[in-house]
Design a protein around this motif. Structure first.
Motif, mmCIF file in Angstrom:
data_model
loop_
_atom_site.group_PDB
_atom_site.id
_atom_site.type_symbol
_atom_site.label_atom_id
_atom_site.label_comp_id
_atom_site.label_asym_id
_atom_site.label_seq_id
_atom_site.Cartn_x
_atom_site.Cartn_y
_atom_site.Cartn_z
ATOM 1 N N LEU A 107 49.727 43.864 47.814
ATOM 2 C CA LEU A 107 48.909 42.916 48.570
ATOM 3 C C LEU A 107 49.730 42.243 49.662
ATOM 4 C CD1 LEU A 107 46.280 41.393 49.060
ATOM 5 C CD2 LEU A 107 47.037 39.717 47.351
ATOM 6 N N GLU A 153 48.713 42.638 53.489
ATOM 7 C CA GLU A 153 48.360 41.461 54.298
ATOM 8 C C GLU A 153 49.254 41.355 55.522
ATOM 9 O OE1 GLU A 153 46.244 38.379 51.176
ATOM 10 O OE2 GLU A 153 48.418 38.220 51.467
ATOM 11 N N LEU A 200 42.731 46.342 51.520
ATOM 12 C CA LEU A 200 42.800 44.988 50.962
ATOM 13 C C LEU A 200 41.783 44.815 49.832
ATOM 14 C CD1 LEU A 200 43.223 42.845 54.208
ATOM 15 C CD2 LEU A 200 44.918 43.160 52.394
ATOM 16 N N THR A 244 43.025 46.466 46.777
ATOM 17 C CA THR A 244 44.123 45.724 46.157
ATOM 18 C C THR A 244 43.609 44.493 45.417
ATOM 19 O OG1 THR A 244 45.534 46.483 47.965
ATOM 20 C CG2 THR A 244 46.419 44.753 46.574
ATOM 21 N N TYR A 245 42.645 43.791 45.994
ATOM 22 C CA TYR A 245 42.045 42.654 45.293
ATOM 23 C C TYR A 245 41.457 43.105 43.950
ATOM 24 C CZ TYR A 245 42.232 40.004 49.710
ATOM 25 O OH TYR A 245 42.641 39.370 50.854
ATOM 26 N N SER A 246 40.771 44.246 43.957
ATOM 27 C CA SER A 246 40.178 44.763 42.716
ATOM 28 C C SER A 246 41.248 45.076 41.685
ATOM 29 C CB SER A 246 39.359 46.033 43.014
ATOM 30 O OG SER A 246 38.200 45.729 43.740
ATOM 31 N N ALA A 276 42.672 41.935 40.229
ATOM 32 C CA ALA A 276 41.717 41.386 39.261
ATOM 33 C C ALA A 276 41.862 42.087 37.912
ATOM 34 C CB ALA A 276 40.289 41.534 39.787
ATOM 35 N N TYR A 313 39.848 37.009 42.077
ATOM 36 C CA TYR A 313 40.124 38.224 42.859
ATOM 37 C C TYR A 313 38.935 39.184 42.849
ATOM 38 C CZ TYR A 313 44.902 37.012 43.945
ATOM 39 O OH TYR A 313 46.026 36.396 44.466
ATOM 40 N N SER A 314 38.150 39.176 41.781
ATOM 41 C CA SER A 314 36.936 39.997 41.752
ATOM 42 C C SER A 314 35.951 39.537 42.809
ATOM 43 C CB SER A 314 36.277 39.942 40.368
ATOM 44 O OG SER A 314 37.079 40.550 39.385
ATOM 45 N N ARG A 332 36.737 37.909 45.600
ATOM 46 C CA ARG A 332 37.300 38.277 46.906
ATOM 47 C C ARG A 332 37.051 39.750 47.207
ATOM 48 N NH1 ARG A 332 43.330 35.727 47.118
ATOM 49 N NH2 ARG A 332 43.266 36.565 49.222
ATOM 50 N N ALA A 333 37.217 40.601 46.205
ATOM 51 C CA ALA A 333 36.981 42.041 46.393
ATOM 52 C C ALA A 333 35.522 42.297 46.736
ATOM 53 C CB ALA A 333 37.374 42.807 45.136
ATOM 54 N N THR A 356 32.582 47.099 41.633
ATOM 55 C CA THR A 356 33.095 45.731 41.694
ATOM 56 C C THR A 356 32.095 44.750 41.086
ATOM 57 O OG1 THR A 356 34.368 46.303 43.658
ATOM 58 C CG2 THR A 356 34.027 43.964 43.243
#
Length: 199
Positions: A101, A105, A116, A119-121, A124, A139-140, A142-143, A161
């Motif tokens: 991440l 970023e 991105l 990566t968030y997933s 999470a 983070y879920s 955000r994903a 997701t």
């Protein structure tokens, strides 16, 4: 698509060839060959060897320190995190997800990008594996927000997701939101696979 066994044989031969040329001197071709062999082992679900060769590839790319390879290194970090997940090492899984991440970023900044969102997933999932459900939920969400922007309408990645978000709410005992997101995921899956036999 090559059969996994042939893919492994070719990747092994490729690495042997580059090792004969470069020995252990850091070189992009050698680093790529190491990564290719790791991916071939991944196709065979041999995660110990994935870890071995992918780590060697990552270390070599780090020594080369070229900005041209940042996206590839971020991808390798992401794959290392998934490998640690398969091997049951949740702390290492999280460590490498966060490294991925950080690098992604630095590449994409505030852009909406599939790397991105992926990566968030993964982060999470790592927090879920560690039992840190509040952070997993963060983070879920955000994903999901990013995937809704990336993939308007019905999309498999968004549906997955939504399912993960529902599981996050279940882990937190919020069954109303669990049901909400499970139903949304189910509706999306039905739309995607309409007229197709699918488990």
């Amino acid at each position: 698509m090559a059969e996994p066994i042939n893919e492994l044989a070719y990747a092994t031969q490729g690495l042997q060839m580059y090792r004969a040329i470069y020995k252990d001197t850091p070189n992009e071709n050698l680093a790529a060959a190491l990564n290719n062999l790791a991916l071939a082992y991944q196709s065979n679900s041999d995660y110990e060897n994935v870890l071995k060769y992918m780590t060697e590839s990552y270390d070599m790319y780090q020594k080369l320190a070229s900005n041209d390879n940042k996206q590839l290194i971020a991808s390798i970090l992401n794959n290392l995190s998934l490998t640690y997940r398969y091997l049951g090492d949740s702390k290492k899984e999280l460590e490498y997800s966060l490294k991925s991440l950080e690098m992604r970023e630095s590449i994409y900044g505030q852009q909406i990008h599939s790397d991105l969102a992926e990566t968030y997933s993964n982060i999470a999932l790592a927090y879920r594996d560690l039992g840190q459900y509040d952070t997993c939920l963060e983070y879920s969400v955000r994903a999901l927000e990013m995937k809704r922007q990336l993939y308007p309408g019905d999309h498999l990645s968004t549906a997955a997701t939504l399912t993960n978000l529902a599981i996050s709410y279940n882990n937190l005992g919020d069954y109303a939101n669990e049901l909400k997101y499970q139903l949304e995921a189910l509706k999306m899956y039905k739309s995607i696979f309409e007229g197709v036999s699918h488990p």
